[in-house]
Design a protein around this motif. Structure first.
Motif, PDB file in Angstrom:
ATOM      1  N   LEU A  52       0.865  -1.163   0.000  1.00  0.00           N
ATOM      2  CA  LEU A  52       0.000   0.000   0.000  1.00  0.00           C
ATOM      3  C   LEU A  52       0.908   1.220   0.000  1.00  0.00           C
ATOM      4  CD1 LEU A  52      -2.854   1.151   0.211  1.00  0.00           C
ATOM      5  CD2 LEU A  52      -2.607   1.075   2.669  1.00  0.00           C
ATOM      6  N   LEU A  53       0.833   2.008  -1.060  1.00  0.00           N
ATOM      7  CA  LEU A  53       1.725   3.144  -1.219  1.00  0.00           C
ATOM      8  C   LEU A  53       1.067   4.415  -0.704  1.00  0.00           C
ATOM      9  CD1 LEU A  53       2.975   2.461  -4.832  1.00  0.00           C
ATOM     10  CD2 LEU A  53       4.203   2.071  -2.725  1.00  0.00           C
ATOM     11  N   ASP A  54       1.823   5.157   0.056  1.00  0.00           N
ATOM     12  CA  ASP A  54       1.382   6.462   0.499  1.00  0.00           C
ATOM     13  C   ASP A  54       2.167   7.487  -0.307  1.00  0.00           C
ATOM     14  OD1 ASP A  54       0.094   8.422   1.863  1.00  0.00           O
ATOM     15  OD2 ASP A  54       1.192   8.169   3.732  1.00  0.00           O
ATOM     16  N   GLU A  55       1.748   8.702  -0.267  1.00  0.00           N
ATOM     17  CA  GLU A  55       2.401   9.775  -1.011  1.00  0.00           C
ATOM     18  C   GLU A  55       2.380   9.485  -2.508  1.00  0.00           C
ATOM     19  OE1 GLU A  55       3.014  12.443   0.563  1.00  0.00           O
ATOM     20  OE2 GLU A  55       2.838  11.596   2.553  1.00  0.00           O
ATOM     21  N   VAL A  56       1.219   9.015  -2.992  1.00  0.00           N
ATOM     22  CA  VAL A  56       1.100   8.683  -4.406  1.00  0.00           C
ATOM     23  C   VAL A  56       1.289   9.928  -5.282  1.00  0.00           C
ATOM     24  CG1 VAL A  56      -1.400   8.950  -4.639  1.00  0.00           C
ATOM     25  CG2 VAL A  56      -0.204   7.247  -5.996  1.00  0.00           C
ATOM     26  N   ASP A  57       1.057  11.105  -4.720  1.00  0.00           N
ATOM     27  CA  ASP A  57       1.279  12.319  -5.503  1.00  0.00           C
ATOM     28  C   ASP A  57       2.751  12.469  -5.889  1.00  0.00           C
ATOM     29  OD1 ASP A  57       1.731  12.673  -2.753  1.00  0.00           O
ATOM     30  OD2 ASP A  57       1.613  14.850  -2.940  1.00  0.00           O
ATOM     31  N   GLN A  93     -10.271   5.624  -5.894  1.00  0.00           N
ATOM     32  CA  GLN A  93      -9.603   5.336  -4.618  1.00  0.00           C
ATOM     33  C   GLN A  93     -10.520   5.635  -3.439  1.00  0.00           C
ATOM     34  OE1 GLN A  93      -8.724   7.810  -6.652  1.00  0.00           O
ATOM     35  NE2 GLN A  93      -8.501   9.672  -5.503  1.00  0.00           N
ATOM     36  N   TRP A  94     -11.393   6.633  -3.569  1.00  0.00           N
ATOM     37  CA  TRP A  94     -12.299   6.950  -2.470  1.00  0.00           C
ATOM     38  C   TRP A  94     -13.349   5.860  -2.315  1.00  0.00           C
ATOM     39  CZ3 TRP A  94      -9.439   9.900  -0.048  1.00  0.00           C
ATOM     40  CH2 TRP A  94      -8.735  10.917  -0.664  1.00  0.00           C
ATOM     41  N   LEU A  97     -11.634   2.963  -0.505  1.00  0.00           N
ATOM     42  CA  LEU A  97     -11.475   3.247   0.923  1.00  0.00           C
ATOM     43  C   LEU A  97     -12.818   3.242   1.648  1.00  0.00           C
ATOM     44  CD1 LEU A  97      -8.710   5.972   0.804  1.00  0.00           C
ATOM     45  CD2 LEU A  97      -8.483   3.634   1.621  1.00  0.00           C
ATOM     46  N   HIS A 143      -6.259  -1.119  13.907  1.00  0.00           N
ATOM     47  CA  HIS A 143      -6.918  -0.826  12.636  1.00  0.00           C
ATOM     48  C   HIS A 143      -7.276  -2.152  11.983  1.00  0.00           C
ATOM     49  CE1 HIS A 143      -3.042  -1.815  10.844  1.00  0.00           C
ATOM     50  NE2 HIS A 143      -2.507  -1.002  11.732  1.00  0.00           N
TER      51      HIS A 143
END
Length: 153
Positions: A52-57, A93-94, A97, A143
């Motif tokens: 799961l990648l964060d900071e996709v921007d 993506q929303w 989620l 979580h």
């Protein structure tokens, strides 16, 4: 006629590739078999794992990432435009989620609050998550975590 140079003999090489070939040397090293074992186990994890990648921007930024230097013809990205403007691709993506977070908060972050089908899907997913937690296939705190891979369906 090109000179036969082993692996490279059948190919026409660019100047950069010829320079690399000429400067490369074969080095034989001693390797600990235990290190090889652990390296293969790590590679197996990479093949079977999920990331799961964060900071996709930053990952998808055209000037900061190597992922955005396409070669070949430019084709439009699927679902990037619709008759109403911006396409589903930028909102998906929303929805994904929401599928997970609806279980905890019972509300959506996207504009499908009036859709019976969307609510029905989210309710079904929530009941599956509830079943997974009850059977200890999933963990709820701190979580939501999948504990049993066979439960993922």
């Amino acid at each position: 006629q090109p000179k036969n140079n082993g692996v490279f003999g059948a190919f026409s090489l660019s100047a950069i590739a010829r320079r690399f070939r000429d400067q490369s040397e074969i080095v034989q090293t001693q390797v600990n078999p235990e290190d090889v074992y652990y390296c293969t186990e790590i590679l197996k994890l990479f093949r079977s794992g999920v990331l799961l990648l964060d900071e996709v921007d930053l990952i998808l930024h055209p000037l900061k990432s190597e992922l955005n230097w396409p070669i070949g013809l430019k084709d439009p990205i699927d679902y990037s435009r619709s008759k109403l403007g911006i396409g589903l691709r930028w909102d998906i993506q929303w929805h994904l989620l929401d599928a997970v977070f609806y279980y905890t908060h019972r509300k959506m972050s996207v504009e499908f609050k009036d859709s019976r089908e969307a609510i029905s899907i989210l309710e079904n997913m929530s009941s599956v998550i509830q079943q997974g937690i009850a059977n200890k296939y999933m963990q709820y705190t701190p979580h939501l975590v999948l504990l049993n891979r066979s439960f993922y369906h």
